[in-house]
Design an enzyme around this catalytic site. Sequence first.
Site, PDB file in Angstrom:
ATOM      1  N   CYS A 100      26.658 -33.297 -20.772  1.00 51.32           N
ATOM      2  CA  CYS A 100      26.714 -31.846 -21.012  1.00 51.32           C
ATOM      3  C   CYS A 100      28.138 -31.439 -21.383  1.00 51.32           C
ATOM      4  CB  CYS A 100      26.269 -31.087 -19.769  1.00 51.32           C
ATOM      5  SG  CYS A 100      24.597 -31.430 -19.210  1.00 51.32           S
ATOM      6  N   CYS A 103      29.731 -31.458 -25.110  1.00 51.46           N
ATOM      7  CA  CYS A 103      29.605 -30.293 -26.000  1.00 51.46           C
ATOM      8  C   CYS A 103      30.181 -29.026 -25.383  1.00 51.46           C
ATOM      9  CB  CYS A 103      28.136 -30.057 -26.354  1.00 51.46           C
ATOM     10  SG  CYS A 103      27.392 -31.344 -27.375  1.00 51.46           S
ATOM     11  N   HIS A 104      30.025 -28.885 -24.069  1.00 51.50           N
ATOM     12  CA  HIS A 104      30.328 -27.605 -23.426  1.00 51.50           C
ATOM     13  C   HIS A 104      31.592 -27.627 -22.572  1.00 51.50           C
ATOM     14  CE1 HIS A 104      26.483 -26.089 -24.797  1.00 51.50           C
ATOM     15  NE2 HIS A 104      25.875 -27.143 -24.284  1.00 51.50           N
ATOM     16  N   CYS A 138      18.453 -29.315 -24.807  1.00 53.22           N
ATOM     17  CA  CYS A 138      19.737 -29.971 -25.080  1.00 53.22           C
ATOM     18  C   CYS A 138      19.651 -31.473 -24.843  1.00 53.22           C
ATOM     19  CB  CYS A 138      20.835 -29.367 -24.215  1.00 53.22           C
ATOM     20  SG  CYS A 138      21.383 -27.729 -24.728  1.00 53.22           S
ATOM     21  N   CYS A 202       1.173  -9.818  -7.321  1.00 53.47           N
ATOM     22  CA  CYS A 202       2.588  -9.853  -6.926  1.00 53.47           C
ATOM     23  C   CYS A 202       2.980  -8.520  -6.283  1.00 53.47           C
ATOM     24  CB  CYS A 202       3.484 -10.114  -8.133  1.00 53.47           C
ATOM     25  SG  CYS A 202       3.123 -11.606  -9.068  1.00 53.47           S
ATOM     26  N   HIS A 206       5.293  -7.286  -2.909  1.00 56.52           N
ATOM     27  CA  HIS A 206       6.675  -6.965  -3.271  1.00 56.52           C
ATOM     28  C   HIS A 206       6.868  -5.541  -3.770  1.00 56.52           C
ATOM     29  CE1 HIS A 206       7.802 -11.019  -2.459  1.00 56.52           C
ATOM     30  NE2 HIS A 206       6.916 -11.496  -3.302  1.00 56.52           N
ATOM     31  N   ARG A 243       8.467 -21.265  -6.679  1.00 56.20           N
ATOM     32  CA  ARG A 243       8.161 -20.112  -5.829  1.00 56.20           C
ATOM     33  C   ARG A 243       6.983 -19.318  -6.384  1.00 56.20           C
ATOM     34  NH1 ARG A 243       7.767 -19.034  -0.917  1.00 56.20           N
ATOM     35  NH2 ARG A 243       5.765 -18.901  -1.847  1.00 56.20           N
ATOM     36  N   CYS A 247       3.476 -18.755  -4.322  1.00 53.33           N
ATOM     37  CA  CYS A 247       2.869 -17.450  -4.048  1.00 53.33           C
ATOM     38  C   CYS A 247       1.434 -17.403  -4.558  1.00 53.33           C
ATOM     39  CB  CYS A 247       3.684 -16.338  -4.701  1.00 53.33           C
ATOM     40  SG  CYS A 247       5.241 -15.952  -3.868  1.00 53.33           S
TER      41      CYS A 247
END
Length: 286
Positions: A100, A103-104, A138, A202, A206, A243, A247
């Site tokens: 990685c 390039c970065h 990538c 959901c 929430h 997650r 749920c």
Amino acid sequence: MTVSKRFLAPVFAMVGGLVLAFSANADPVDEELVIDDIPMVTRAAAPEGHPFDEGLSGWLFREAETRETEADSFANPGMLAVERGADIWNTVEGSAGKSCASCHDDAATSMKNVGAQYPKWDADAKRPINIELQIDKCRVENMGAEPYKFDAEGQVALTSYIKHQSLGTPVKMDLSDGELQDWWEKGKELYYTRTGQLNFACASCHEDSMGKYIRADHLSQGQANGFPTYRFNTGGMVSLHNRFRGCIRDTRAEMPKAFSDELMALEVYVTWRGTGLSVETPAVRQ
């Protein structure tokens, strides 16, 4: 019966013989979160069209021990994943002989604020792309390496490392990018669609029950700004799509595949709901 804003009689949902009790409300804590001398935005004015006036970090709904653990980078077990991600960042893989960093360069510079801007629109794939999918793109196109399997240790660690470079940066997606607005609409529809044997959406936990307790869990707004997150109840890092799937499983519905169109649309919408909140990765939750 008189109902106050803060203290509500327990609410019971019974589906298929299972009883879930939503007990009295409890306000989120009125505290400030500072990590590595960086103040975190844990309360943010909600964008237009948001169901709440204010976006609230899940940190505000956690017990004192959990809050203190996240605030201390030396105590936060999730930092082990960040450190592992740093190693992967500098490790050469694939037929192109690149890492990685090839390039970065230094992620602290090149990845600064990046984690606060995803998901973005991928014009090649004609769908949203998140950090995990960008990593895979990538790896395949630039490194000649194999994509990660979902929730592979390397995928979670590298995602944690990249997002950690945006620690404290407020979440801000660009819904005008490509067709993200259309996917936002799809995600919103999914967020409010009841599903599974329990007939929950959901929003059932929430939004409608935010602030209440279900069993021992203080229900938050379900924000995405801290993922990947270290969870005490699993003893490890949990990705956002893990997650989501957890749920959905808990509603006794069929789980979509990770990075499916359904879950990518949901990620776009849920991330937008946390607009203005700081990236906390790796957050700590119960």
